[in-house]
Design a protein around this motif. Structure first.
Motif, PDB file in Angstrom:
ATOM      1  N   GLY A  66       0.809  -1.219   0.000  1.00  0.00           N
ATOM      2  CA  GLY A  66       0.000   0.000   0.000  1.00  0.00           C
ATOM      3  C   GLY A  66       0.840   1.266   0.000  1.00  0.00           C
ATOM      4  O   GLY A  66       0.304   2.358  -0.042  1.00  0.00           O
ATOM      5  N   GLU A  67       2.167   1.113   0.032  1.00  0.00           N
ATOM      6  CA  GLU A  67       3.022   2.296   0.093  1.00  0.00           C
ATOM      7  C   GLU A  67       3.758   2.524  -1.228  1.00  0.00           C
ATOM      8  O   GLU A  67       3.850   1.628  -2.068  1.00  0.00           O
ATOM      9  CB  GLU A  67       4.039   2.156   1.225  1.00  0.00           C
ATOM     10  CG  GLU A  67       3.419   2.284   2.607  1.00  0.00           C
ATOM     11  CD  GLU A  67       2.752   3.640   2.852  1.00  0.00           C
ATOM     12  OE1 GLU A  67       3.284   4.667   2.370  1.00  0.00           O
ATOM     13  OE2 GLU A  67       1.690   3.681   3.512  1.00  0.00           O
ATOM     14  N   ALA A  68       4.270   3.723  -1.363  1.00  0.00           N
ATOM     15  CA  ALA A  68       5.015   4.086  -2.562  1.00  0.00           C
ATOM     16  C   ALA A  68       6.239   4.879  -2.151  1.00  0.00           C
ATOM     17  O   ALA A  68       6.239   5.520  -1.098  1.00  0.00           O
ATOM     18  CB  ALA A  68       4.148   4.949  -3.476  1.00  0.00           C
ATOM     19  N   ASP A 117       3.147  18.763 -13.250  1.00  0.00           N
ATOM     20  CA  ASP A 117       4.268  18.369 -12.428  1.00  0.00           C
ATOM     21  C   ASP A 117       3.813  17.827 -11.079  1.00  0.00           C
ATOM     22  O   ASP A 117       3.973  18.479 -10.071  1.00  0.00           O
ATOM     23  CB  ASP A 117       5.170  19.597 -12.254  1.00  0.00           C
ATOM     24  CG  ASP A 117       6.496  19.205 -11.657  1.00  0.00           C
ATOM     25  OD1 ASP A 117       6.827  18.013 -11.688  1.00  0.00           O
ATOM     26  OD2 ASP A 117       7.188  20.102 -11.152  1.00  0.00           O
ATOM     27  N   ALA A 118       3.243  16.642 -11.067  1.00  0.00           N
ATOM     28  CA  ALA A 118       2.859  16.026  -9.797  1.00  0.00           C
ATOM     29  C   ALA A 118       3.663  14.743  -9.631  1.00  0.00           C
ATOM     30  O   ALA A 118       4.004  14.091 -10.617  1.00  0.00           O
ATOM     31  CB  ALA A 118       1.370  15.696  -9.790  1.00  0.00           C
ATOM     32  N   ALA A 174       4.141   9.165  -6.788  1.00  0.00           N
ATOM     33  CA  ALA A 174       4.377   8.479  -5.509  1.00  0.00           C
ATOM     34  C   ALA A 174       3.547   9.119  -4.388  1.00  0.00           C
ATOM     35  O   ALA A 174       3.293   8.499  -3.366  1.00  0.00           O
ATOM     36  CB  ALA A 174       5.855   8.513  -5.153  1.00  0.00           C
ATOM     37  N   ASP A 175       3.105  10.360  -4.593  1.00  0.00           N
ATOM     38  CA  ASP A 175       2.223  11.028  -3.633  1.00  0.00           C
ATOM     39  C   ASP A 175       0.758  10.684  -3.870  1.00  0.00           C
ATOM     40  O   ASP A 175      -0.118  11.159  -3.148  1.00  0.00           O
ATOM     41  CB  ASP A 175       2.353  12.556  -3.754  1.00  0.00           C
ATOM     42  CG  ASP A 175       3.663  13.074  -3.202  1.00  0.00           C
ATOM     43  OD1 ASP A 175       4.364  12.306  -2.509  1.00  0.00           O
ATOM     44  OD2 ASP A 175       3.994  14.241  -3.469  1.00  0.00           O
ATOM     45  N   GLY A 176       0.490   9.910  -4.897  1.00  0.00           N
ATOM     46  CA  GLY A 176      -0.892   9.641  -5.283  1.00  0.00           C
ATOM     47  C   GLY A 176      -1.544   8.572  -4.422  1.00  0.00           C
ATOM     48  O   GLY A 176      -0.986   8.130  -3.418  1.00  0.00           O
ATOM     49  N   TRP A 177      -2.721   8.162  -4.840  1.00  0.00           N
ATOM     50  CA  TRP A 177      -3.496   7.205  -4.064  1.00  0.00           C
ATOM     51  C   TRP A 177      -3.538   5.880  -4.806  1.00  0.00           C
ATOM     52  O   TRP A 177      -3.935   5.819  -5.963  1.00  0.00           O
ATOM     53  CB  TRP A 177      -4.916   7.726  -3.859  1.00  0.00           C
ATOM     54  CG  TRP A 177      -5.696   6.811  -2.984  1.00  0.00           C
ATOM     55  CD1 TRP A 177      -6.625   5.910  -3.371  1.00  0.00           C
ATOM     56  CD2 TRP A 177      -5.572   6.703  -1.564  1.00  0.00           C
ATOM     57  NE1 TRP A 177      -7.095   5.242  -2.279  1.00  0.00           N
ATOM     58  CE2 TRP A 177      -6.470   5.702  -1.153  1.00  0.00           C
ATOM     59  CE3 TRP A 177      -4.779   7.354  -0.599  1.00  0.00           C
ATOM     60  CZ2 TRP A 177      -6.614   5.334   0.182  1.00  0.00           C
ATOM     61  CZ3 TRP A 177      -4.927   6.982   0.735  1.00  0.00           C
ATOM     62  CH2 TRP A 177      -5.840   5.985   1.107  1.00  0.00           C
ATOM     63  N   ASP A 179      -4.974   2.426  -5.739  1.00  0.00           N
ATOM     64  CA  ASP A 179      -6.289   1.800  -5.767  1.00  0.00           C
ATOM     65  C   ASP A 179      -6.140   0.549  -6.600  1.00  0.00           C
ATOM     66  O   ASP A 179      -6.106   0.623  -7.821  1.00  0.00           O
ATOM     67  CB  ASP A 179      -7.286   2.777  -6.393  1.00  0.00           C
ATOM     68  CG  ASP A 179      -8.710   2.421  -6.032  1.00  0.00           C
ATOM     69  OD1 ASP A 179      -8.911   1.387  -5.385  1.00  0.00           O
ATOM     70  OD2 ASP A 179      -9.617   3.184  -6.411  1.00  0.00           O
ATOM     71  N   GLU A 217      -3.856   6.954  -8.493  1.00  0.00           N
ATOM     72  CA  GLU A 217      -4.566   8.169  -8.873  1.00  0.00           C
ATOM     73  C   GLU A 217      -3.650   9.354  -8.591  1.00  0.00           C
ATOM     74  O   GLU A 217      -3.140   9.502  -7.485  1.00  0.00           O
ATOM     75  CB  GLU A 217      -5.847   8.274  -8.035  1.00  0.00           C
ATOM     76  CG  GLU A 217      -6.733   9.428  -8.435  1.00  0.00           C
ATOM     77  CD  GLU A 217      -7.932   9.578  -7.494  1.00  0.00           C
ATOM     78  OE1 GLU A 217      -8.790   8.672  -7.462  1.00  0.00           O
ATOM     79  OE2 GLU A 217      -7.991  10.603  -6.794  1.00  0.00           O
ATOM     80  N   PRO A 243      -2.243  12.735  -7.463  1.00  0.00           N
ATOM     81  CA  PRO A 243      -2.707  13.523  -6.316  1.00  0.00           C
ATOM     82  C   PRO A 243      -3.307  14.870  -6.703  1.00  0.00           C
ATOM     83  O   PRO A 243      -3.988  15.489  -5.902  1.00  0.00           O
ATOM     84  CB  PRO A 243      -1.442  13.735  -5.482  1.00  0.00           C
ATOM     85  CG  PRO A 243      -0.327  13.630  -6.467  1.00  0.00           C
ATOM     86  CD  PRO A 243      -0.774  12.613  -7.479  1.00  0.00           C
ATOM     87  N   LEU A 244      -3.071  15.337  -7.923  1.00  0.00           N
ATOM     88  CA  LEU A 244      -3.588  16.663  -8.261  1.00  0.00           C
ATOM     89  C   LEU A 244      -4.935  16.621  -8.955  1.00  0.00           C
ATOM     90  O   LEU A 244      -5.912  17.160  -8.468  1.00  0.00           O
ATOM     91  CB  LEU A 244      -2.584  17.421  -9.129  1.00  0.00           C
ATOM     92  CG  LEU A 244      -1.354  17.950  -8.397  1.00  0.00           C
ATOM     93  CD1 LEU A 244      -0.635  18.943  -9.281  1.00  0.00           C
ATOM     94  CD2 LEU A 244      -1.744  18.607  -7.084  1.00  0.00           C
ATOM     95  N   HIS A 245      -5.000  15.993 -10.121  1.00  0.00           N
ATOM     96  CA  HIS A 245      -6.241  16.086 -10.889  1.00  0.00           C
ATOM     97  C   HIS A 245      -6.840  14.732 -11.182  1.00  0.00           C
ATOM     98  O   HIS A 245      -7.664  14.570 -12.084  1.00  0.00           O
ATOM     99  CB  HIS A 245      -6.008  16.883 -12.171  1.00  0.00           C
ATOM    100  CG  HIS A 245      -5.181  18.103 -11.942  1.00  0.00           C
ATOM    101  ND1 HIS A 245      -4.032  18.348 -12.632  1.00  0.00           N
ATOM    102  CD2 HIS A 245      -5.327  19.100 -11.055  1.00  0.00           C
ATOM    103  CE1 HIS A 245      -3.488  19.480 -12.183  1.00  0.00           C
ATOM    104  NE2 HIS A 245      -4.259  19.946 -11.222  1.00  0.00           N
TER     105      HIS A 245
END
Ligand SMILES: Cc1cc2nc3c(=O)[nH]c(=O)nc-3n(C[C@H](O)[C@H](O)[C@H](O)COP(=O)(O)OP(=O)(O)OC[C@H]3O[C@@H](n4cnc5c(N)ncnc54)[C@H](O)[C@@H]3O)c2cc1C
Ligand code: FES
Lengths: 391, 106
Positions: free
Chosen positions: B13-15, B44-45, B48-51, B53, B58, B60-62
């Motif tokens: 579950g981690e990145a 520029d996102a 690794a900060d995303g979600w 699923d 996904e 993290p920005l849009h």
């Protein structure tokens, strides 16, 4: 004869609705009507990279090569002027009509204008690609910009204009910008970015009028101050584009009124995106949301409603939006009400890097992040699971 | 080949993000490791900060979703896929081979 669905409005919500209909196995005719001559494009960059000149028209196109497979009939450069309820026809400005078995209303919103500013060169609103192109041209030869309204779009235009080297003043009638969506403390925390980057922010000041004969020369404030301006951007919000439905029998309020599944009062007619005021079970009223993600999410529900695809539970989405200003990433999810308690849970406002959780009766109802996408995303997700599912 | 971290440092579950010529995001999905370009193809996102699923992340920005196995993007605003990179696990350590597409990726 194969059935026809007419989609009115060829932007994010309209294109997404057409995609959703195909996704849900509808194989009849789809006609997409849009009054702009442009193929669907993305609006958020209009105040950001596109205005700065760092994103091209290609970059902001919403269409993809895969969309060719959707088999859509485009009627661009054509406005819908009415909806005839009895024949369920969309009436067009060229005098023709499209009889449809289903209609998706996706006509979005338009920028509010300042009374008395018509015909004065150098005064702009920002909603469409054409608006952005003409503003960009005007900014290129300007030295001083005055932005009226310190909402998200006003703040983004100010930020972009600073990167273009203009001297920028933002005038806001409220004592604190963004206090409505974010609350006073967090509104102030976001507005602090202006001063960081050399933008002058005047608060609690109304605009008395614009000065100039052919071209704007200054903005006059209610306290008598005159702010010299080569260009003025009016960012005082948007109103839903629903006038064309006035005599259609479609129930209207602050937008096209729909139930939680995007159905209007007229069978076979649904509404999505910025033009739709959708019943919210949690808020117990119709809520019109002017955010990108909402226009992306509602069409799947609307398509299912139109196609009669069983009784799926009505979604209870958590509203989400972002804003990019002065290189800072602002993200917000949930809904804040007066009385909610805002608590910074990570970072600090002073460092321009923080996450704030809003609580109501001890329960998180909203989250705000600045330059904290990772933690923000986690908390946004938790919000989704703690918002009570509504039947 | 680049050393990412010990397997124990990247639980399910981690990145995490590793620097390469272009930064790479490495994910642990229930014990399977995946690596894709870290930078979203939209703006520029950091993905690794995303979600996470399932097998998708996904942004993290849009909220464009990228398939970790193929790099394909499922919805707007991003329009182009990300590159995948092969992941190797040896002696309790996770490695990536930048520029070598994951097996089965498009
Ligand atoms: C400058 C700007 C910056 C933004 N930035 C952000 C951001 O950072 N984050 C965020 O979350 N949201 C942002 N938004 C909001 C977001 O872009 C909107 O929520 C989104 O575009 C709504 O999509 P829509 O399809 O419902 O409506 P719209 O995009 O408004 O599209 C409606 C379309 O219908 C057409 N139309 C209207 N009337 C008719 C008619 N009678 N016949 C035919 N066609 C018609 C219109 O011309 C338009 O093309 C921004 C908006 C603007 C303008
Ligand atoms: S930056 Fe990833 S979707 Fe926009």
């Amino acid at each position: 004869m194969s059935p026809t669905i007419a989609v009115v409005g060829a932007s994010l919500a309209g294109l997404t609705a057409a995609r959703a209909l195909r996704d849900q196995s509808y194989d009849g005719r789809i006609v997409v009507i849009g009054d702009e001559v442009h193929a669907p494009y993305d609006r958020p960059p209009l105040s950001k990279d596109f205005l700065a000149g760092t994103a091209s028209l290609d970059d902001i196109a919403l269409g993809t090569p895969d969309d060719a497979d959707l088999g859509l009939e485009w009627r661009l450069g054509t406005a819908a002027v009415g909806l005839d309820r009895s024949s369920r026809s969309v009436l067009l400005d060229d005098g023709s009509g499209i009889r449809a078995d289903g209609v998706v209303l996706a006509t979005g919103a338009r920028a509010r204008r300042l009374a008395g500013s018509d015909g004065l060169a150098g005064v702009h609103v920002l909603r469409s690609l054409d608006d952005a192109i003409s503003l960009r041209e005007d900014l290129a030869s300007a030295g001083r910009l005055v932005v009226i309204g310190a909402g998200f779009i006003g703040a983004e235009v100010a930020s972009t204009a600073r990167t273009l080297g203009l001297e920028v003043t933002v005038v806001e009638a409220q004592p604190v910008p963004l206090a409505g969506p974010l609350g006073a403390d967090m509104g102030a925390a976001c507005a602090a970015l202006h001063a960081d980057h050399g933008t002058r922010l005047l608060l609690g000041t109304g605009v008395a009028g614009l000065v100039g004969t052919d071209r704007v020369e200054a903005v006059e404030l209610t306290d008598g101050t005159r702010l010299p301006a080569d260009v003025v951007v009016v960012g005082i919000g948007a109103a839903p584009t629903i006038e064309w439905l006035a005599h259609s029998g479609v129930a209207l309020g602050n937008g096209v009124l729909t139930d939680a599944r995007q159905a209007t009062n007229i069978p076979g007619v649904v509404a999505v995106g910025d033009c739709a005021a959708t019943w919210s079970t949690s808020a117990e009223r119709h809520v019109r949301i002017e955010h990108w993600t909402n226009a992306l999410e509602q069409p799947a529900t609307a398509a299912a409603t139109l196609l009669g695809a069983g009784e799926r539970p009505a979604p209870s989405p958590v509203p989400y939006f972002w804003s990019d200003q002065y290189g800072a990433r602002i993200q917000f999810a949930g809904s804040r009400r007066e009385g909610d308690v805002a608590r910074v849970v990570e970072g600090s406002c002073a460092s321009r890097s923080f996450v704030t959780v809003y609580e109501r009766d001890g329960r998180p109802v909203a989250v705000l992040g600045m330059n904290q996408p990772r933690l923000f995303t986690r908390l946004r997700r938790q919000l989704r699971s703690t918002v009570p599912a509504t039947a | 080949m680049i050393l990412v971290c010990a397997t124990t440092a990247l639980p399910p579950g981690e990145a995490t993000r590793v620097e390469a010529d272009e930064p790479i995001a490495v994910f642990n999905v229930d014990g399977e490791y995946y690596a894709i370009d870290d930078t979203c193809t939209h703006q520029d996102a950091s993905l690794a900060d995303g979600w996470l699923d399932g097998c998708a992340v996904e942004c993290p920005l849009h909220a464009s979703c990228f398939d970790l196995r193929t790099g394909k993007v499922s919805g707007p605003p991003a329009k182009t896929p990300v590159n995948t990179h092969r992941v190797l696990v040896a002696d309790g350590m996770v490695y990536v081979e930048p520029g070598v597409a994951a097996d089965g990726a498009a």
